[in-house]
Design a protein around this motif. Structure first.
Motif, PDB file in Angstrom:
ATOM      1  N   ASP A   2       0.825  -1.202   0.000  1.00  0.00           N
ATOM      2  CA  ASP A   2       0.000   0.000   0.000  1.00  0.00           C
ATOM      3  C   ASP A   2       0.864   1.258   0.000  1.00  0.00           C
ATOM      4  O   ASP A   2       2.081   1.203   0.137  1.00  0.00           O
ATOM      5  CB  ASP A   2      -0.968  -0.002   1.192  1.00  0.00           C
ATOM      6  N   LYS A   3       0.196   2.403  -0.150  1.00  0.00           N
ATOM      7  CA  LYS A   3       0.916   3.670  -0.275  1.00  0.00           C
ATOM      8  C   LYS A   3       1.701   4.015   0.989  1.00  0.00           C
ATOM      9  O   LYS A   3       2.811   4.536   0.915  1.00  0.00           O
ATOM     10  CB  LYS A   3      -0.064   4.790  -0.600  1.00  0.00           C
ATOM     11  N   SER A   6       4.819   1.895   1.208  1.00  0.00           N
ATOM     12  CA  SER A   6       5.757   2.356   0.189  1.00  0.00           C
ATOM     13  C   SER A   6       6.446   3.649   0.642  1.00  0.00           C
ATOM     14  O   SER A   6       7.664   3.809   0.489  1.00  0.00           O
ATOM     15  CB  SER A   6       5.024   2.594  -1.126  1.00  0.00           C
ATOM     16  N   LYS A   7       5.653   4.568   1.202  1.00  0.00           N
ATOM     17  CA  LYS A   7       6.217   5.839   1.663  1.00  0.00           C
ATOM     18  C   LYS A   7       7.159   5.623   2.842  1.00  0.00           C
ATOM     19  O   LYS A   7       8.190   6.299   2.945  1.00  0.00           O
ATOM     20  CB  LYS A   7       5.095   6.803   2.046  1.00  0.00           C
ATOM     21  N   SER A  51       8.105  10.676  -4.085  1.00  0.00           N
ATOM     22  CA  SER A  51       7.192  10.028  -3.144  1.00  0.00           C
ATOM     23  C   SER A  51       5.951  10.866  -2.880  1.00  0.00           C
ATOM     24  O   SER A  51       4.869  10.338  -2.654  1.00  0.00           O
ATOM     25  CB  SER A  51       7.920   9.757  -1.822  1.00  0.00           C
TER      26      SER A  51
END
Length: 208
Positions: A2-3, A6-7, A51
């Motif tokens: 998920d975001k 990832s971040k 990002s």
């Protein structure tokens, strides 16, 4: 993935990269300090922008932000002016460590150094450390914890330079600019503050 996950990986990776870059810049010193610092800051900002594409926004620039930036830079300069005097009584190694930072001034003209500090190094540090790191840590851990953690990371990265005075300076600056960012929720005042402070302390009125 998920975001958020990832971040988180981008944040951790960028912090590792920042630590390596600071070691190269301050310890290895393979090239011109000011070019290295500018390139490193631009690299970190680029990673942050990949990002978070909405990281930089200056659509809501207020007179209040400009005044806070200018006044806070002046206040911080005098904090360091007083701290420079006081630390001389506390740390016998103070002059040598501060001189090692100021020795980089011989690697460029005052004009070049001033331009890089005002338009790349100062603004870039705030975009990365406060706009990216503190902002995302605040989302994850809350406003106060995010602020504290971002400040500790900012000063902690400087430990790799093996310069105690530089670590303390980063801690003070991190507390100061991080607090302003926490209160104002805008990069504008701290970018102005950092840029003016950098120019003043390194070019206009050096402390040594």
């Amino acid at each position: 993935m998920d975001k958020n996950e990832s971040k988180n990986k981008v944040i951790i990776s960028s912090l590792i990269i920042a630590t390596i870059l600071w070691f190269v810049i301050f310890v290895v010193k393979p090239f011109n300090f000011w070019i290295e610092m500018s390139a490193s800051i631009l690299a970190l900002v680029t990673i942050a922008l990949f990002s978070d594409k909405n990281l930089i926004s200056f659509s809501n620039i207020k007179l209040r932000y400009i005044l806070i930036g200018i006044i806070s830079a002046i206040i911080l300069y005098f904090v360091f002016y007083a701290g420079n005097i006081i630390s001389g009584y506390l740390f016998p190694f103070k002059d040598a460590q501060i001189s090692s930072v100021y020795s980089n001034r011989v690697q460029g003209s005052s004009l070049l150094i001033g331009i890089l500090l005002m338009f790349i190094i100062g603004p870039g540090e705030e975009i990365y450390w406060r706009g990216f790191i503190q902002k995302n840590l605040t989302k994850k851990f809350g406003e106060n914890k995010g602020y504290i953690l971002a400040t500790l990371l900012y000063s902690g990265v400087h430990i790799i330079t093996f310069n105690f005075m530089l670590v303390i300076a980063a801690l003070v600056c991190g507390i100061y600019w991080g607090w302003i960012y926490k209160k104002e929720k805008s990069l504008v005042p701290i970018i102005i503050s950092h840029a003016i402070w950098d120019f003043t302390v390194f070019v206009l009125f050096p402390l040594i």
